[in-house]
Design an enzyme around this catalytic site. Structure first.
Site, PDB file in Angstrom:
ATOM      1  N   LYS A  52      40.352  29.400  48.004  1.00  0.00           N
ATOM      2  CA  LYS A  52      39.874  28.842  49.271  1.00  0.00           C
ATOM      3  C   LYS A  52      40.374  27.397  49.382  1.00  0.00           C
ATOM      4  O   LYS A  52      41.551  27.157  49.575  1.00  0.00           O
ATOM      5  CB  LYS A  52      38.360  28.931  49.372  1.00  0.00           C
ATOM      6  CG  LYS A  52      37.829  30.320  49.733  1.00  0.00           C
ATOM      7  CD  LYS A  52      37.810  31.266  48.589  1.00  0.00           C
ATOM      8  CE  LYS A  52      37.200  32.601  48.944  1.00  0.00           C
ATOM      9  NZ  LYS A  52      37.255  33.553  47.801  1.00  0.00           N
ATOM     10  N   ASN A  75      40.809  30.479  54.857  1.00  0.00           N
ATOM     11  CA  ASN A  75      39.881  29.801  53.949  1.00  0.00           C
ATOM     12  C   ASN A  75      40.509  28.592  53.268  1.00  0.00           C
ATOM     13  O   ASN A  75      39.895  27.996  52.371  1.00  0.00           O
ATOM     14  CB  ASN A  75      39.385  30.777  52.881  1.00  0.00           C
ATOM     15  CG  ASN A  75      38.450  31.830  53.445  1.00  0.00           C
ATOM     16  OD1 ASN A  75      37.763  31.601  54.431  1.00  0.00           O
ATOM     17  ND2 ASN A  75      38.436  33.002  52.828  1.00  0.00           N
ATOM     18  N   ASP A 106      27.416  31.717  42.795  1.00  0.00           N
ATOM     19  CA  ASP A 106      28.775  32.019  43.222  1.00  0.00           C
ATOM     20  C   ASP A 106      29.175  30.912  44.193  1.00  0.00           C
ATOM     21  O   ASP A 106      28.695  30.866  45.324  1.00  0.00           O
ATOM     22  CB  ASP A 106      28.806  33.389  43.899  1.00  0.00           C
ATOM     23  CG  ASP A 106      30.183  33.765  44.451  1.00  0.00           C
ATOM     24  OD1 ASP A 106      30.998  32.861  44.715  1.00  0.00           O
ATOM     25  OD2 ASP A 106      30.434  34.969  44.643  1.00  0.00           O
ATOM     26  N   HIS A 165      32.958  29.167  48.005  1.00  0.00           N
ATOM     27  CA  HIS A 165      33.232  28.391  49.220  1.00  0.00           C
ATOM     28  C   HIS A 165      32.724  26.952  49.139  1.00  0.00           C
ATOM     29  O   HIS A 165      32.830  26.198  50.110  1.00  0.00           O
ATOM     30  CB  HIS A 165      32.634  29.109  50.431  1.00  0.00           C
ATOM     31  CG  HIS A 165      33.271  30.433  50.693  1.00  0.00           C
ATOM     32  ND1 HIS A 165      34.369  30.583  51.513  1.00  0.00           N
ATOM     33  CD2 HIS A 165      32.989  31.668  50.203  1.00  0.00           C
ATOM     34  CE1 HIS A 165      34.724  31.858  51.534  1.00  0.00           C
ATOM     35  NE2 HIS A 165      33.902  32.540  50.746  1.00  0.00           N
ATOM     36  N   HIS A 217      27.646  38.163  48.177  1.00  0.00           N
ATOM     37  CA  HIS A 217      28.952  38.764  48.411  1.00  0.00           C
ATOM     38  C   HIS A 217      29.042  40.173  47.832  1.00  0.00           C
ATOM     39  O   HIS A 217      28.450  40.482  46.795  1.00  0.00           O
ATOM     40  CB  HIS A 217      30.046  37.885  47.795  1.00  0.00           C
ATOM     41  CG  HIS A 217      31.422  38.227  48.248  1.00  0.00           C
ATOM     42  ND1 HIS A 217      32.227  39.115  47.581  1.00  0.00           N
ATOM     43  CD2 HIS A 217      32.145  37.799  49.322  1.00  0.00           C
ATOM     44  CE1 HIS A 217      33.393  39.216  48.195  1.00  0.00           C
ATOM     45  NE2 HIS A 217      33.360  38.433  49.260  1.00  0.00           N
ATOM     46  N   SER A 220      29.554  32.860  52.390  1.00  0.00           N
ATOM     47  CA  SER A 220      30.896  33.093  52.906  1.00  0.00           C
ATOM     48  C   SER A 220      30.934  33.473  54.374  1.00  0.00           C
ATOM     49  O   SER A 220      31.905  33.156  55.067  1.00  0.00           O
ATOM     50  CB  SER A 220      31.595  34.185  52.085  1.00  0.00           C
ATOM     51  OG  SER A 220      30.884  35.406  52.171  1.00  0.00           O
ATOM     52  N   GLU A 250      24.639  32.226  46.428  1.00  0.00           N
ATOM     53  CA  GLU A 250      25.910  31.550  46.686  1.00  0.00           C
ATOM     54  C   GLU A 250      25.656  30.084  46.990  1.00  0.00           C
ATOM     55  O   GLU A 250      24.636  29.736  47.585  1.00  0.00           O
ATOM     56  CB  GLU A 250      26.658  32.217  47.850  1.00  0.00           C
ATOM     57  CG  GLU A 250      27.033  33.668  47.575  1.00  0.00           C
ATOM     58  CD  GLU A 250      27.880  34.291  48.685  1.00  0.00           C
ATOM     59  OE1 GLU A 250      28.554  33.544  49.421  1.00  0.00           O
ATOM     60  OE2 GLU A 250      27.863  35.521  48.794  1.00  0.00           O
TER      61      GLU A 250
END
Length: 466
Positions: free
Chosen positions: A264, A46, A229, A232, A151, A204, A200
């Site tokens: 990440k 990541n 969230d 990423h 997640h 992810s 998100e």
């Protein structure tokens, strides 16, 4: 005998094809990873911008160690909160136009802490101290609406609370709106109950993005808060690399809660939550993962702040990553994707529908793959429909190839390892059943030759696993 079911449970998971095992990495250099004495091109990290090995980040760690020592020595509410932490929190809050930010040791801890702090029955009763009987009679302390692909760290946290968790179809605003509308018809809730919508910024496992601005509109219409969230998205999106919120210019009113991580694209570790001063003050007092955990090492905060400021000042790595993503998808489509599709071989709504070649090829290590490149698309034989793979419609560093079964995902992963490519199989319960995959992650530090090797290896792996 206590816990005599452990081995049976492991055996059951192994039979289902879902048993997990760790591997030990000896070292990594220039995207070459050494595991169990074997060397592979790494397409599983990541570390999207390669900041983990950046000289400035490493030097900042050293300087932080010299100033603060190896660790923080205490929880943040004792003596563990340093000027290094404060500076990092201030940078994040200012960059995201939030009142304040709070650091956590991991994104998992941040998500769990938020759920348990906001949806604790004790807090709900405290807020209703003038009518304790009403609070005691309530079945739930609030309502959580989470994207189906949210997640596990958040979902596990939500399920550990007294809140009612509802999951809407992935990125489906109509389904979300229907769930919110149906809530008004429930006898045990009112339109004034606490409602949190969670998604998100960049997903992810799928690499796609949420429709954040439209979702913020849905939240406002239903008097709910929206939480993003952005683990990423941090580092790779936005003018200064501060993620999806910066990229889409979403205000604190639009998105009252932002969670992001540093492990990440930023290349260090840890996480943060940003929002109103009241929210952060509340978490300082009621988020047990924060109150009762030793603070992250100050040197880590120093290195993280350096990485963020470097990303903001120099877009070359982000540009390189975007180029690599585009090149991979173009190369993959040209070599493996179907140039012409019949009714049985149509493009999936998530991306390219792919089929394995009917030609067989022998295994070869990455070094030999580099010396030879397949020049034409694989044979698209309609008799191989059951072998179809799907490259998801992602324009992020995360490029998933949906396989459909844990057995085939493992077989393809093993075939790639035999060719010097490291891409682990991602299986249930990390992803939904039937959506087992190879999760390819690209980095700014991958070369065009690396990507050529990757695509060739995938083509050969597909052939060898028929």
């Amino acid at each position: 005998m206590a816990f005599d079911w452990l081995e049976a449970r492991l055996s059951e998971r192994a039979q289902q094809g879902y048993l997990r095992k760790r591997v030990c990495q000896q070292y990594e250099k220039d995207n070459i990873i050494c595991i169990d004495g074997e060397h592979y091109l790494n397409f599983a990290s990541n570390d999207y911008l390669g900041m983990r090995h950046h000289e400035g980040v490493l030097q900042s760690w050293v300087e932080g160690l010299a100033q603060f020592g190896g660790g923080s020595g205490a929880s943040p509410l004792v003596t563990g909160h340093t000027q290094a932490h404060l500076a990092l929190e201030a940078y994040i809050a200012d960059g995201l136009n939030r009142d304040a930010a709070l650091l956590f040791n991991s994104g998992f801890a941040a998500n769990q802490a938020l759920c348990m702090a906001l949806f604790s029955r004790d807090n709900h009763q405290g807020a209703n101290h003038q009518n304790p009987s009403a609070a005691a009679g309530s079945k739930h302390t609030g309502e959580i609406f989470a994207d189906r692909l949210m997640h596990a760290s958040f979902l596990e946290g939500a399920m550990a609370t007294k809140a009612k968790l509802r999951r809407f179809r992935h990125n489906d605003l109509a389904h979300l709106s229907n769930l919110l509308a149906n809530l008004l018809n429930k006898a045990d809730t009112t339109n004034n109950s606490d409602k949190l919508i969670v998604t998100e910024g960049v997903f992810s496992m799928d690499g796609d993005s949420a429709p954040l601005r439209d979702m913020a509109g849905v939240a406002k219409q239903n008097k709910a808060w929206l939480m993003v969230d952005d683990a990423h998205g941090m580092g790779v999106l936005g003018e200064n690399g501060l993620g999806s919120i910066e990229a889409q210019a979403l205000s604190q009113t639009d998105v009252p809660i932002v969670m992001g991580t540093f492990g990440k694209a930023v290349g260090t570790a840890g996480a943060f939550i940003a929002g109103s001063q009241a929210l952060i003050d509340y978490l300082v007092n009621f988020a047990k993962h924060y109150v009762y955990s030793t603070a992250m090492p100050p040197a880590q905060a120093v290195a993280t702040l350096y990485s963020l400021t470097h990303i903001a000042a120099d877009s070359s790595r982000t540009d390189a990553l975007n180029h690599n993503v585009a090149y991979f998808r173009e190369r993959f489509s040209a070599q493996i994707g179907s140039a012409r599709r019949s009714n049985d071989d149509s493009e999936d709504e998530n991306g390219y529908t792919l089929k394995a070649s009917s030609n067989k090829a022998s295994s070869t290590k990455a070094s030999s793959i580099k010396a030879s490149t397949i020049k034409k698309p694989l044979n698209q034989d309609s008799s191989n429909t059951h072998h179809a793979l799907v490259l998801a419609n992602s324009h992020s560093a995360i490029q998933p190839i949906i396989v459909g079964s844990p057995e085939r995902a493992l077989a393809l992963s093993d075939a790639l390892k035999a060719r010097g490519i490291w891409i682990p199989a991602i299986r249930y319960p990390t992803v939904p059943k039937g959506e087992d995959r190879l999760r390819i992650t690209l980095s700014a530090t991958h070369t065009q030759q690396d990507i050529d090797v990757l695509v060739d290896a995938i083509a050969l792996a597909m052939e060898s696993t028929l």
